[in-house]
Design a protein around this motif. Structure first.
Motif, PDB file in Angstrom:
ATOM      1  N   ASP A 177     -27.222   1.771 -38.232  1.00 23.26           N
ATOM      2  CA  ASP A 177     -25.935   1.727 -37.513  1.00 23.26           C
ATOM      3  C   ASP A 177     -25.531   0.269 -37.303  1.00 23.26           C
ATOM      4  OD1 ASP A 177     -23.768   1.939 -35.925  1.00 23.26           O
ATOM      5  OD2 ASP A 177     -24.846   2.708 -34.155  1.00 23.26           O
ATOM      6  N   THR A 178     -24.447  -0.132 -37.943  1.00 22.14           N
ATOM      7  CA  THR A 178     -24.009  -1.527 -37.824  1.00 22.14           C
ATOM      8  C   THR A 178     -22.731  -1.646 -37.024  1.00 22.14           C
ATOM      9  OG1 THR A 178     -22.842  -1.292 -39.912  1.00 22.14           O
ATOM     10  CG2 THR A 178     -25.059  -2.237 -40.006  1.00 22.14           C
ATOM     11  N   LEU A 200     -22.473  -1.702 -33.767  1.00 22.50           N
ATOM     12  CA  LEU A 200     -22.639  -2.449 -32.515  1.00 22.50           C
ATOM     13  C   LEU A 200     -23.715  -3.514 -32.678  1.00 22.50           C
ATOM     14  CD1 LEU A 200     -22.603   0.571 -30.030  1.00 22.50           C
ATOM     15  CD2 LEU A 200     -20.846  -1.212 -30.226  1.00 22.50           C
ATOM     16  N   PRO A 201     -23.725  -4.515 -31.844  1.00 25.63           N
ATOM     17  CA  PRO A 201     -24.796  -5.524 -31.905  1.00 25.63           C
ATOM     18  C   PRO A 201     -26.154  -4.873 -31.680  1.00 25.63           C
ATOM     19  CG  PRO A 201     -23.002  -6.278 -30.491  1.00 25.63           C
ATOM     20  CD  PRO A 201     -22.721  -4.840 -30.827  1.00 25.63           C
ATOM     21  N   PRO A 202     -27.223  -5.494 -32.197  1.00 27.54           N
ATOM     22  CA  PRO A 202     -28.557  -4.901 -32.068  1.00 27.54           C
ATOM     23  C   PRO A 202     -29.022  -4.852 -30.614  1.00 27.54           C
ATOM     24  CG  PRO A 202     -28.704  -7.107 -32.978  1.00 27.54           C
ATOM     25  CD  PRO A 202     -27.258  -6.758 -32.939  1.00 27.54           C
ATOM     26  N   GLN A 203     -29.887  -3.847 -30.349  1.00 26.49           N
ATOM     27  CA  GLN A 203     -30.448  -3.697 -29.009  1.00 26.49           C
ATOM     28  C   GLN A 203     -31.647  -4.609 -28.824  1.00 26.49           C
ATOM     29  OE1 GLN A 203     -28.925  -1.359 -26.829  1.00 26.49           O
ATOM     30  NE2 GLN A 203     -27.447  -1.483 -28.505  1.00 26.49           N
ATOM     31  N   ARG A 204     -32.423  -4.790 -29.890  1.00 29.62           N
ATOM     32  CA  ARG A 204     -33.626  -5.622 -29.805  1.00 29.62           C
ATOM     33  C   ARG A 204     -33.228  -7.078 -29.593  1.00 29.62           C
ATOM     34  NH1 ARG A 204     -38.363  -4.366 -32.580  1.00 29.62           N
ATOM     35  NH2 ARG A 204     -38.217  -6.352 -33.664  1.00 29.62           N
ATOM     36  N   PRO A 205     -34.177  -7.864 -29.054  1.00 32.31           N
ATOM     37  CA  PRO A 205     -33.888  -9.293 -28.854  1.00 32.31           C
ATOM     38  C   PRO A 205     -33.520  -9.943 -30.186  1.00 32.31           C
ATOM     39  CG  PRO A 205     -35.954  -8.694 -27.780  1.00 32.31           C
ATOM     40  CD  PRO A 205     -35.536  -7.504 -28.604  1.00 32.31           C
ATOM     41  N   ALA A 206     -32.365 -10.551 -30.225  1.00 28.92           N
ATOM     42  CA  ALA A 206     -31.883 -11.155 -31.465  1.00 28.92           C
ATOM     43  C   ALA A 206     -30.890 -12.269 -31.125  1.00 28.92           C
ATOM     44  CB  ALA A 206     -31.196 -10.112 -32.352  1.00 28.92           C
ATOM     45  N   THR A 207     -30.747 -13.180 -32.054  1.00 28.99           N
ATOM     46  CA  THR A 207     -29.811 -14.296 -31.860  1.00 28.99           C
ATOM     47  C   THR A 207     -28.661 -14.150 -32.851  1.00 28.99           C
ATOM     48  OG1 THR A 207     -31.747 -15.641 -31.380  1.00 28.99           O
ATOM     49  CG2 THR A 207     -29.661 -16.812 -31.714  1.00 28.99           C
ATOM     50  N   LYS A 208     -27.471 -14.277 -32.327  1.00 28.71           N
ATOM     51  CA  LYS A 208     -26.326 -14.225 -33.244  1.00 28.71           C
ATOM     52  C   LYS A 208     -26.239 -15.554 -33.981  1.00 28.71           C
ATOM     53  CE  LYS A 208     -22.141 -13.497 -31.514  1.00 28.71           C
ATOM     54  NZ  LYS A 208     -20.815 -12.956 -31.200  1.00 28.71           N
ATOM     55  N   VAL A 226     -26.802  -7.033 -39.326  1.00 29.93           N
ATOM     56  CA  VAL A 226     -25.384  -7.406 -39.309  1.00 29.93           C
ATOM     57  C   VAL A 226     -24.592  -6.394 -38.515  1.00 29.93           C
ATOM     58  CG1 VAL A 226     -25.500  -8.561 -41.553  1.00 29.93           C
ATOM     59  CG2 VAL A 226     -24.887  -6.135 -41.448  1.00 29.93           C
ATOM     60  N   VAL A 227     -23.500  -6.855 -37.955  1.00 28.44           N
ATOM     61  CA  VAL A 227     -22.514  -5.926 -37.425  1.00 28.44           C
ATOM     62  C   VAL A 227     -21.373  -5.924 -38.428  1.00 28.44           C
ATOM     63  CG1 VAL A 227     -20.908  -5.440 -35.542  1.00 28.44           C
ATOM     64  CG2 VAL A 227     -23.166  -6.408 -35.053  1.00 28.44           C
ATOM     65  N   ILE A 256     -23.587 -11.832 -38.042  1.00 36.22           N
ATOM     66  CA  ILE A 256     -25.003 -11.874 -38.421  1.00 36.22           C
ATOM     67  C   ILE A 256     -25.915 -12.124 -37.201  1.00 36.22           C
ATOM     68  CG2 ILE A 256     -26.675 -12.892 -40.026  1.00 36.22           C
ATOM     69  CD1 ILE A 256     -24.167 -11.774 -41.440  1.00 36.22           C
ATOM     70  N   TYR A 257     -27.000 -11.376 -37.139  1.00 33.57           N
ATOM     71  CA  TYR A 257     -28.014 -11.557 -36.088  1.00 33.57           C
ATOM     72  C   TYR A 257     -29.367 -11.779 -36.731  1.00 33.57           C
ATOM     73  CZ  TYR A 257     -24.649  -9.915 -32.636  1.00 33.57           C
ATOM     74  OH  TYR A 257     -23.562  -9.789 -31.819  1.00 33.57           O
ATOM     75  N   ARG A 258     -30.162 -12.556 -36.059  1.00 31.28           N
ATOM     76  CA  ARG A 258     -31.552 -12.723 -36.509  1.00 31.28           C
ATOM     77  C   ARG A 258     -32.452 -12.264 -35.357  1.00 31.28           C
ATOM     78  NH1 ARG A 258     -33.796 -17.058 -40.607  1.00 31.28           N
ATOM     79  NH2 ARG A 258     -31.785 -16.513 -41.519  1.00 31.28           N
ATOM     80  N   ASP A 261     -35.542 -11.890 -32.914  1.00 27.89           N
ATOM     81  CA  ASP A 261     -36.554 -12.822 -32.407  1.00 27.89           C
ATOM     82  C   ASP A 261     -37.909 -12.480 -33.024  1.00 27.89           C
ATOM     83  OD1 ASP A 261     -34.427 -13.712 -31.011  1.00 27.89           O
ATOM     84  OD2 ASP A 261     -35.168 -13.151 -29.017  1.00 27.89           O
ATOM     85  N   ARG A 300     -33.144  -0.754 -34.036  1.00 30.78           N
ATOM     86  CA  ARG A 300     -32.151  -1.742 -33.621  1.00 30.78           C
ATOM     87  C   ARG A 300     -32.483  -2.194 -32.209  1.00 30.78           C
ATOM     88  NH1 ARG A 300     -27.604  -3.965 -36.491  1.00 30.78           N
ATOM     89  NH2 ARG A 300     -26.080  -3.234 -34.952  1.00 30.78           N
TER      90      ARG A 300
END
Lengths: 198, 371, 268, 96
Positions: C5-6, C8-16, D19-20, D78-80, D82, D96
């Motif tokens: 599912d793309t 929405l932003p990810p739920q897990r810790p992540a950096t944009k 990615v979103v 784009i997201y990376r 952690d 996710r």
């Protein structure tokens, strides 16, 4: 009243220079002036006519004068462009040897000036134009000799500065000639006559 | 008295432009406008300005457009033929609201339509000043930059070779003009990323976050602006019209010649007056209508086949009163005003008209007649 | 295969690490066709402007082409000028605002057809301005007609059998010509047909801004951009088509860099 | 999945980013598909609200931004992560 002047002759005789120098000299005396060259024959040997208008107030004359009351003829060539436009009773200064055959000068005041000879005496035949201006100045009082000399010097390009002395001598000789003839101030510029109480 | 200098019209216009704050000029040589370019090239660098010898009139006018859009007082210039090449950009300046001065040292008086009707696209007009002599040219140079900035429009300054080449003593007076607001619309490059970046664009689209009114609305605004200018900026000069049975209308140098002749004829007892549109657009229609109210003859003197006469016809009632007394008149070179611009000829033509006689034809002055 | 599912932003810790659009673009939406290369090129230019801290010190002059609509989208001081005249307008601007980065955005039709004199003579004068040519070999805005840079054999709406050298003339290789001119300090050709080329182009765009600002003269930055609509190919085949046609004539890379010696802009 | 994805290499064992996708602004040009180095983008079989097909993400994204770089319509963000996701042990809940 404005003084309106035609200078005519052959390209290369210093016709444009006479007009410009007289205009600049008048400007030095806080007169209002207009100066324009007539185009079509600016190359050496072609016709050359300039008009100068000097007045006490901003000049109202048209840029190409329909008529004038004063003329300097450096040659009788091309005189037909000027002669018919002179008002009756105009003052004409004519070079004695090369403007010696001006047609239809009846009704005008003709003063012959040996400008070529005077220029030659000053050191350069080409400074005949300067002698003519000296004569014009002395005869009409339209501009002072000193202003004339300053205007002449102001105009000389750097590569012709060496002619300043000769030119100044020629101006002086032209004026001297008029004095010697007893004609100093004989035909005052119109705006001078106005300032003299009647 | 401020010291006077003996300057020809070209140099006087350039000196006045510098005094008016012009700092950019781009041009391409063409007689009789060439001297204007030469003086700009010599003098602008002395005041930290720039003169570019452009490689075409198209480039010259667009360079000036760019300089004006970043806030400088900028100008270009040529003769009528050069202005023909600039028409697209002049229309662009009118429609995207760039203040620009275009000097036209015209070869004759055949640029009236080009100046007042324009050759570009769109509902625009160009304010056109037509000075009668060097002194007025100096004044009009200041006015041209002022009006251009005041309304953000292109302004045409239309002189001719007589004005450009006649030398006169002038103290280069600077007219007193109202102070104008700062050019906060200029593209100085500082507004990027602020959300308030500026745009100059003929379609009025604005920016995505601040949409403009769009082409229809934008061009209505422009047209409204020209309406306002038409009401506010028409200028004219007239003399002896109150009781005149005959009024002679002429512009530019022609206006000066006509005034001269009319003064002569007045002194001789003729009931004659003169009327000179000082701005060709806006044309001083109302003033002309009033000035000619009682005249049975309205004579139009212009050196072309009949251009301004259209505006005279639009301004006054009674077309049968209006008669042309000018015509095409060039010198042998084809570059300069011809023998019709002569007080004696004008005088004859006016008197012929008043006497109901046909126009006196000029003598043949074909190639070589003067050489 | 599992679809993620793309929406929405990810739920897990992540950096944009990258936004939808460069921040100097006011809005993502535009009306350019699917598969068009021009928005990609404009993204690069706007990103470089930010990187070089020219955001509040630049003026853009747009020519006439599809990219022209970006005047409304780009949050920079900008004007849309007459067809082909952008380098002349830029000249006037730069001379009056020498400290400001002045850049033009033109297409191949705008620059090599209508405005060839402007770009050539602006380069000859050595104006310190940056000129971008988005080259797709067609007048895209009018629907895909031949420009001066259409390549031999290229099918356009008015060279329907393909551009013929004998009948339609040869393409103008403007970058190669400008690279011979002393007034042009930086001349390069990039492309946006794949990610590697995009990265290389980004580096060239940096220099295209830096060199004029350092007084090296005009920079011409040509960027090959896809125009599948104007080429009559499916959007997904645009990149390949481009490198098979335009790419064979217009070689990628730097053609000239007068400021290379003083380059402190190491490959980052 | 489209025929095209059938030929692709199997999904990578590790997902480093994601990615979103603003699918309703996608015009379906497909430039992102070949641009994706791990080849984890495929085109949908059904259209978005405009009727265009749009990209679908499978596990294995590295967060490299190539899709974003080539996209003319600015639909990618784009997201990376952690911490990378080990796809061999990933469950639906951890994705996710």
């Amino acid at each position: 009243m404005e003084l309106d002047l035609f200078v005519s002759g052959i390209g290369g005789q210093g016709v444009q220079l006479i007009g410009k120098t007289i205009a600049l000299a008048a400007l030095r005396e806080d007169r209002h002036v207009m100066f324009s060259g007539e185009f079509g024959g600016h190359m050496r040997g072609g016709s050359s006519v300039v008009t100068v208008v000097i007045g006490p107030d901003p000049v109202r004359a048209l840029p190409n004068l329909p008529s004038a009351g004063t003329a300097i003829a450096m040659s009788h060539s091309f005189w037909e462009k000027v002669g018919p436009r002179l008002r009756p009773g105009s003052l004409i200064l004519a070079e004695e040897t090369i403007a010696d055959a001006l047609p239809d000068t009846e009704g005008h005041i003709l003063v012959r000036v040996p400008a070529l000879a005077l220029g030659t005496r000053a050191g350069n035949r080409l400074s005949a134009s300067m002698a003519m201006m000296g004569a014009f100045s002395e005869l009409t009082g339209a501009i002072g000799l000193q202003s004339l000399e300053e205007a002449m010097t102001e105009q000389l390009p750097p590569y012709r500065k060496q002619h300043a002395g000769t030119n100044a001598s020629a101006i002086a000789l032209g004026a001297e000639h008029i004095r010697a003839e007893g004609l100093s101030g004989r035909h005052p510029a119109p705006y001078l006559a106005e300032s003299i109480p009647a | 008295m401020t010291e006077m200098r003996l300057l020809d019209g070209s140099e006087a216009i350039v000196e006045a432009a510098l005094l008016a704050g012009a700092r950019f000029f781009a041009g391409y040589p063409m007689a009789p406008a060439t001297e204007l370019l030469e003086h700009m090239a010599a003098k602008l660098p002395r005041v930290d300005g720039v003169c570019i010898n452009a490689d075409s009139e198209l480039q010259a006018v667009n360079m000036a457009l760019g300089a004006a859009q970043v806030g400088a007082r900028a100008a270009t210039g040529s003769c009528g033929q050069g202005l023909a090449l600039m028409q697209e950009a002049i229309a662009e300046a009118a429609l995207n609201e760039t203040p620009l001065v275009i000097f036209n040292i015209a070869r004759n008086q055949q640029d009236y339509f080009q100046a007042t009707r324009g050759g570009g696209w769109g509902d625009y007009r160009t304010v056109t000043f037509a000075p009668k002599d060097l002194h007025e040219a100096v004044e009009h140079t200041h006015l041209a930059f002022h009006v251009a900035d005041k309304y953000r429009v292109p302004v045409i300054f239309m002189a001719d070779n007589l004005i450009a080449r006649t030398q006169m003593g002038t103290a280069l007076p600077v007219p007193e003009l109202e102070t104008l607001p700062p050019k906060d619309w200029a593209l100085d490059g500082t507004m990027g990323g602020t959300g308030a970046s500026r745009w100059i664009w003929t379609f009025g689209g604005g920016k995505a976050n601040r949409p403009g009114v769009g082409p229809d609305g934008y061009w209505r605004q422009i047209a409204d602006k020209f309406d306002r200018i038409a009401k506010a900026e028409a200028r004219h000069e007239q003399g002896f019209c109150d009781d005149a049975e005959c009024v002679v209308v002429a512009f530019g140098s022609g206006g000066k010649f006509v005034e001269h002749v009319v003064r002569e004829l007045r002194a001789e007892g003729h009931k004659i007056g003169f009327f000179r549109p000082v701005t060709l657009w806006p044309f001083p229609s109302e003033a002309l209508e009033a000035a000619t109210e009682n005249a049975s003859n309205i004579l139009v003197f212009e050196l072309n086949a009949g251009q301004m006469i259209d505006d005279v016809r639009l301004a006054v009632e009674g077309r049968d009163r209006i008669k042309p007394i000018g015509g095409i008149s060039f010198d042998d070179s084809g570059l300069n005003i011809g023998p019709l611009m002569d007080a004696r000829v004008i005088r004859t033509r006016i008197l012929d008209q008043l006497a109901g006689k046909p126009l006196t034809e000029l003598p043949y002055t074909g190639m070589g007649a003067y050489l | 295969m599992r679809a993620i599912d793309t929406s929405l932003p990810p739920q897990r810790p992540a950096t944009k690490t990258a936004e939808f659009k460069p921040s100097l673009l006011l809005k993502e939406d535009h009306h350019l066709c699917a598969g068009c290369g021009e928005p990609v090129a404009i993204r690069l230019i706007l990103e470089v402007i930010e990187e070089l801290e020219l955001t509040q010190n630049n003026v853009c002059i747009l020519g006439h082409g599809c990219y022209g609509s970006f005047i409304m989208l780009m949050d920079v001081d900008s004007t849309l000028c007459l067809h082909g005249r952008a380098p002349a307008v830029a000249t006037g601007m730069k001379r009056m605002r020498p400290g400001v980065a002045i850049w033009t955005l033109q297409g191949d039709g705008d620059m090599t057809s209508e405005g060839l004199a402007e770009i050539m003579q602006t380069a000859a004068r050595g104006e310190d301005v940056t000129c971008f040519m988005l080259n797709n070999g067609v007048f895209g805005d009018t629907g895909g007609q031949m420009t001066a840079s259409s390549v031999i054999g290229q099918r356009t709406k008015n060279t329907i059998e393909g551009r013929d050298a004998g009948y339609h003339g040869n393409p103008i290789q403007l970058a190669e010509i400008l690279s011979q001119m002393p007034g042009a300090g930086y001349v390069a050709r990039g492309s946006v047909h794949n990610a590697a080329s995009i990265n290389a182009t980004r580096k060239m765009i940096r220099k295209a801004f830096q060199r004029p600002m350092d007084g090296h003269g005009l920079a011409l930055m040509e960027i090959l951009t896809m125009c599948p609509t104007g080429w009559f190919v499916p959007p997904g085949e645009g990149a390949e088509y481009m490198m098979e046609s335009l790419g064979k004539v217009y070689g990628l890379g730097e053609l000239k860099d007068a400021g290379a010696a003083s380059d402190d802009d190491s490959d980052d | 999945m489209t025929a095209r994805t059938e030929d692709k290499a199997p999904a990578r064992a590790v997902t480093r980013g994601t990615v979103v996708i603003d699918i309703d602004r996608c015009k379906g040009c497909e430039l992102c598909i070949p641009a994706c180095p791990p080849q984890v983008l495929t085109m949908s079989t059904e259209g978005n609200s405009l009727g265009y097909l749009y990209p679908i993400l499978e596990p294995g994204c590295t967060g490299c931004t190539a899709c974003l770089q080539v996209c003319p319509d600015f639909v990618f963000e784009i997201y990376r992560y952690d911490d990378p996701i080990d796809e061999t042990t990933a469950t639906e809940e951890t994705i996710r």
